[in-house]
Scaffold this motif. Structure first.
Motif, PDB file in Angstrom:
ATOM      1  N   TYR A 108      -4.994   5.566   5.801  1.00 31.10           N
ATOM      2  CA  TYR A 108      -5.068   4.259   5.155  1.00 31.10           C
ATOM      3  C   TYR A 108      -6.251   3.436   5.658  1.00 31.10           C
ATOM      4  O   TYR A 108      -7.086   3.009   4.886  1.00 31.10           O
ATOM      5  N   ASN A 109      -6.339   3.197   6.951  1.00 30.20           N
ATOM      6  CA  ASN A 109      -7.393   2.329   7.484  1.00 30.20           C
ATOM      7  C   ASN A 109      -8.754   3.012   7.560  1.00 30.20           C
ATOM      8  O   ASN A 109      -9.769   2.419   7.227  1.00 30.20           O
ATOM      9  N   ASP A 169      -3.438   3.802  12.814  1.00 27.16           N
ATOM     10  CA  ASP A 169      -3.606   4.189  11.414  1.00 27.16           C
ATOM     11  C   ASP A 169      -2.328   4.876  10.937  1.00 27.16           C
ATOM     12  O   ASP A 169      -1.452   5.207  11.732  1.00 27.16           O
ATOM     13  N   GLY A 194       0.806   4.079  -2.761  1.00 26.34           N
ATOM     14  CA  GLY A 194       0.617   5.470  -2.359  1.00 26.34           C
ATOM     15  C   GLY A 194       1.714   6.358  -2.908  1.00 26.34           C
ATOM     16  O   GLY A 194       1.466   7.459  -3.380  1.00 26.34           O
ATOM     17  N   TYR A 214      -1.782   7.470   4.010  1.00 25.19           N
ATOM     18  CA  TYR A 214      -1.660   6.821   2.705  1.00 25.19           C
ATOM     19  C   TYR A 214      -1.126   7.812   1.674  1.00 25.19           C
ATOM     20  O   TYR A 214      -0.302   7.479   0.837  1.00 25.19           O
ATOM     21  N   ALA A 244       0.837  -1.198   0.000  1.00 23.68           N
ATOM     22  CA  ALA A 244       0.000   0.000   0.000  1.00 23.68           C
ATOM     23  C   ALA A 244       0.868   1.243   0.000  1.00 23.68           C
ATOM     24  O   ALA A 244       0.562   2.225  -0.677  1.00 23.68           O
ATOM     25  N   TYR A 274      -4.560  11.724   3.928  1.00 25.37           N
ATOM     26  CA  TYR A 274      -5.587  10.710   3.755  1.00 25.37           C
ATOM     27  C   TYR A 274      -5.154   9.465   4.515  1.00 25.37           C
ATOM     28  O   TYR A 274      -4.064   8.938   4.305  1.00 25.37           O
ATOM     29  N   ARG A 333      -9.877   5.614   5.890  1.00 20.35           N
ATOM     30  CA  ARG A 333     -10.360   6.188   4.634  1.00 20.35           C
ATOM     31  C   ARG A 333     -11.019   7.554   4.854  1.00 20.35           C
ATOM     32  O   ARG A 333     -12.083   7.843   4.340  1.00 20.35           O
ATOM     33  N   SER A 334     -10.359   8.377   5.671  1.00 16.67           N
ATOM     34  CA  SER A 334     -10.818   9.737   5.909  1.00 16.67           C
ATOM     35  C   SER A 334      -9.601  10.654   5.935  1.00 16.67           C
ATOM     36  O   SER A 334      -8.463  10.194   5.860  1.00 16.67           O
ATOM     37  N   TYR A 335      -9.840  11.954   6.046  1.00 15.96           N
ATOM     38  CA  TYR A 335      -8.772  12.941   6.028  1.00 15.96           C
ATOM     39  C   TYR A 335      -8.512  13.518   7.407  1.00 15.96           C
ATOM     40  O   TYR A 335      -9.417  13.638   8.225  1.00 15.96           O
TER      41      TYR A 335
END
Length: 120
Positions: free
Chosen positions: A80-81, A108, A10, A111, A6, A78, A83-85
């Motif tokens: 990875y786990n 977390d 990225g 990414y 990942a 952003y 999926r938010s900012y």
């Protein structure tokens, strides 16, 4: 293995979306973070030199506002786990710069990261 793959994906995405230039330092002298090379990210509102630190758990950057348009640039990472900012503080007015640090929540990591903006 997944984390390394990942991270590689990225990095490839960052190459496609940001302009990479040299290895300028976003962290101030004497910063305690273990960081990789800095890269340059920009958009119409402003620009930043960004670095991943501490195995992508921390982002440090210097953000500059390039335009008097009511939009203040900031750095957004952003996760990875989740999926938010996670967003840094913004900077303004035109010509102003700010050193920022943002942290991934426990368990977390970041990414990807880049410049975004908010109204100011």
């Amino acid at each position: 293995m997944r984390k390394k793959m990942a991270a590689a994906l990225g990095s490839a995405a960052l190459l496609a979306t940001t302009l990479l230039s040299g290895s300028a330092s976003a962290a101030p002298a004497g910063a305690a973070w273990l960081c990789g090379d800095a890269w340059y990210s920009s958009r119409a509102e402003g620009h930043a030199w960004i670095q991943y630190c501490e195995d992508k758990n921390v982002i440090v950057a210097t953000v500059t506002d390039d335009k008097a348009d009511g939009r203040c640039p900031r750095v957004s990472g952003y996760l990875y786990n989740g999926r938010s900012y996670v967003h840094s503080l913004s900077v303004g007015p035109k010509g102003a710069s700010r050193y920022v640090e943002i942290f991934a929540p426990g368990g977390d990591w970041f990414y990807t990261a880049g410049v975004s903006w908010e109204s100011c």
